[in-house]
Write a protein that holds these residues in place. Structure first.
Motif, PDB file in Angstrom:
ATOM      1  N   VAL A 146       0.830  -1.205   0.000  1.00 33.78           N
ATOM      2  CA  VAL A 146       0.000   0.000   0.000  1.00 33.78           C
ATOM      3  C   VAL A 146       0.864   1.254   0.000  1.00 33.78           C
ATOM      4  CG1 VAL A 146      -1.632   1.336   1.390  1.00 33.78           C
ATOM      5  CG2 VAL A 146      -2.029  -1.105   1.009  1.00 33.78           C
ATOM      6  N   ARG A 147       1.947   1.255   0.746  1.00 32.72           N
ATOM      7  CA  ARG A 147       2.845   2.415   0.749  1.00 32.72           C
ATOM      8  C   ARG A 147       3.418   2.682  -0.634  1.00 32.72           C
ATOM      9  NH1 ARG A 147       6.110   1.041   6.364  1.00 32.72           N
ATOM     10  NH2 ARG A 147       4.587   1.988   7.801  1.00 32.72           N
ATOM     11  N   GLU A 148       3.660   1.636  -1.381  1.00 28.49           N
ATOM     12  CA  GLU A 148       4.173   1.804  -2.743  1.00 28.49           C
ATOM     13  C   GLU A 148       3.161   2.503  -3.653  1.00 28.49           C
ATOM     14  OE1 GLU A 148       5.074  -2.169  -3.899  1.00 28.49           O
ATOM     15  OE2 GLU A 148       6.987  -2.244  -2.811  1.00 28.49           O
ATOM     16  N   LEU A 149       1.894   2.433  -3.288  1.00 28.08           N
ATOM     17  CA  LEU A 149       0.842   3.050  -4.098  1.00 28.08           C
ATOM     18  C   LEU A 149       0.689   4.540  -3.843  1.00 28.08           C
ATOM     19  CD1 LEU A 149      -1.922   0.308  -3.684  1.00 28.08           C
ATOM     20  CD2 LEU A 149      -0.471   0.671  -5.689  1.00 28.08           C
ATOM     21  N   ARG A 150       1.303   5.043  -2.781  1.00 30.24           N
ATOM     22  CA  ARG A 150       1.068   6.430  -2.377  1.00 30.24           C
ATOM     23  C   ARG A 150       1.345   7.443  -3.493  1.00 30.24           C
ATOM     24  NH1 ARG A 150       0.767   8.682   3.056  1.00 30.24           N
ATOM     25  NH2 ARG A 150       0.519  10.930   2.792  1.00 30.24           N
ATOM     26  N   PRO A 151       2.490   7.368  -4.213  1.00 33.47           N
ATOM     27  CA  PRO A 151       2.716   8.367  -5.275  1.00 33.47           C
ATOM     28  C   PRO A 151       1.621   8.363  -6.332  1.00 33.47           C
ATOM     29  CG  PRO A 151       4.751   7.205  -4.767  1.00 33.47           C
ATOM     30  CD  PRO A 151       3.658   6.473  -4.058  1.00 33.47           C
ATOM     31  N   ARG A 152       1.158   7.172  -6.687  1.00 36.77           N
ATOM     32  CA  ARG A 152       0.114   7.086  -7.718  1.00 36.77           C
ATOM     33  C   ARG A 152      -1.217   7.634  -7.190  1.00 36.77           C
ATOM     34  NH1 ARG A 152      -1.714   8.038 -12.357  1.00 36.77           N
ATOM     35  NH2 ARG A 152      -3.114   6.509 -13.290  1.00 36.77           N
ATOM     36  N   ILE A 153      -1.548   7.346  -5.945  1.00 40.73           N
ATOM     37  CA  ILE A 153      -2.778   7.885  -5.358  1.00 40.73           C
ATOM     38  C   ILE A 153      -2.685   9.401  -5.249  1.00 40.73           C
ATOM     39  CG2 ILE A 153      -4.172   7.948  -3.250  1.00 40.73           C
ATOM     40  CD1 ILE A 153      -3.510   4.971  -2.885  1.00 40.73           C
ATOM     41  N   GLN A 154      -1.515   9.913  -4.890  1.00 40.70           N
ATOM     42  CA  GLN A 154      -1.322  11.358  -4.827  1.00 40.70           C
ATOM     43  C   GLN A 154      -1.500  11.995  -6.203  1.00 40.70           C
ATOM     44  OE1 GLN A 154      -0.402  13.287  -1.768  1.00 40.70           O
ATOM     45  NE2 GLN A 154      -1.413  14.656  -3.228  1.00 40.70           N
ATOM     46  N   GLU A 155      -0.981  11.336  -7.231  1.00 45.86           N
ATOM     47  CA  GLU A 155      -1.116  11.840  -8.603  1.00 45.86           C
ATOM     48  C   GLU A 155      -2.589  11.913  -9.015  1.00 45.86           C
ATOM     49  OE1 GLU A 155      -0.048  10.190 -13.064  1.00 45.86           O
ATOM     50  OE2 GLU A 155       1.285   9.663 -11.410  1.00 45.86           O
ATOM     51  N   MET A 156      -3.352  10.848  -8.724  1.00 47.45           N
ATOM     52  CA  MET A 156      -4.779  10.845  -9.049  1.00 47.45           C
ATOM     53  C   MET A 156      -5.505  11.950  -8.285  1.00 47.45           C
ATOM     54  SD  MET A 156      -5.610   6.775  -8.872  1.00 47.45           S
ATOM     55  CE  MET A 156      -4.811   5.571  -9.930  1.00 47.45           C
TER      56      MET A 156
END
Length: 366
Positions: free
Chosen positions: A82-92
């Protein structure tokens, strides 16, 4: 535990205390199988039977079947993943806020932000094509509405089934890096099992997070002192998320369990087939579990709440949901430091007739 008469006349139990709720949800003698389950509220029209749900919807299974499905999926929802997803979630998140800012105010935060963000995140995780996302969201609304007729629910389930069968076929022929693609390569799950798993994850990833984002923002705007404290110290965000989860407890109905056998539980004689409904909103406002529970306090440190359940069926995506909420709230409030309601508070309509509580719309300006 309090006796509760269900709409069909069955007398079961209602659980409102925090520790008893925790114990019920952690005790596998209370079954999650659909057979014998009853809703504590009367549903209009005919009710879609959970007996016909596809096998992969493992929220309606018990160990060891439940354990097998959960083990196959758990690696996709670890803290590290889940932590690895943070940049992508921030981008969205930033892209949606760019759209809001470009449109100017007022906007409906539900449609402009709270609904699209979890839709984008969950759809990308599962490989749902962009052209299917709006239609999928509509069917989720139908399935979670207490006003939907059985016929409407059946039509939505049929349409969803067709969409997801096509998605599974595409994943088998050309598996991508998303969860569904990985499952087609790494497991021997059947199409029906994949259908159930995908349907469950899509629904779980959309409905609760959408309503938490919108209702949580409304709650913060309605408590200016708490909002000011958060703006002054963003390190309070994780605690604010936990308190919002506790304070709001958006799942209004259930979890529901059925006693799998006769047994004694906390001084009560439980009979096989007896239905037990846990009220998460009541448990999370239990004065024996939380001091001054009806007060919203982002410094409370409310980590023992049951917003994600407990025991074997603890929500598998709770790390992801927490991340989406933290990123969503902070990004929204930082981008719009003057964010406020665009209509009087009494004009905000709430989702009384839905399984998941929230607001229908949240007009805001800045």
């Amino acid at each position: 535990m309090t006796p509760l008469r269900y709409p069909d006349g069955h007398v079961g139990r209602l659980v409102t205390g925090l520790e008893t709720a925790r114990a019920v949800l952690g005790d596998t003698r209370f079954s999650s199988l659909p057979a014998g389950k009853r809703s504590p509220v009367k549903l209009p029209g005919s009710v879609l039977s959970t007996d016909v749900l596809p096998p992969g919807m493992f929220v309606n299974t018990d160990p060891p079947e439940h354990t097998r499905y959960r083990r196959l999926l758990s690696k996709h929802f670890t803290v590290r993943r889940v932590r690895e997803l943070r940049p992508r979630i921030q981008e969205m998140t930033d892209r949606l806020l760019d759209g809001m800012e470009g449109a100017g105010g007022p906007v409906d935060l539900v449609q402009a932000f709270a609904k699209p963000l979890p839709t984008l995140v969950t759809s990308e995780l599962l490989g749902l094509p962009e052209e299917d996302r709006a239609r999928f969201g509509h069917h989720v609304e139908v399935l979670f509405s207490l006003s939907s007729s059985g016929e409407e629910m059946q039509r939505s389930m049929t349409d969803l089934g067709g969409m997801l069968h096509a998605l599974i076929a595409a994943a088998r022929s050309d598996p991508g890096p998303d969860i569904l693609g990985r499952l087609t390569v790494e497991t021997a799950l059947t199409d029906e099992e994949l259908l159930g798993i995908t349907l469950m994850l899509l629904i779980a990833g959309l409905e609760t997070t959408t309503n938490m984002l919108a209702l949580g923002t409304y709650t913060l705007l309605s408590h200016p002192g708490q909002l000011a404290a958060l703006r002054a110290d963003w390190s309070l965000m994780d605690g604010a998320v936990e308190e919002l989860l506790r304070y709001l407890s958006v799942v209004q109905i259930g979890p529901i369990r059925v006693a799998a056998e006769d047994f004694a539980f906390e001084g009560h004689a439980i009979r096989q087939g007896e239905v037990v409904t846990v009220s998460l909103p009541a448990a999370n406002r239990d004065p024996l579990g939380f001091e001054d529970p009806d007060t919203f306090d982002i410094r409370r440190g409310a980590t023992r709440h049951l917003a994600f359940g407990n025991g074997p069926h603890l929500c598998m995506g709770h790390h992801l949901a927490r991340l989406e909420l933290a990123v969503g709230y902070e990004s929204l409030l930082r981008r719009f430091p003057r964010l406020r309601l665009a209509v009087p508070a009494e004009e905000i309509g709430t989702r009384e007739m839905m399984v998941t509580y929230g607001v229908h719309a949240l007009p805001v300006c800045w």
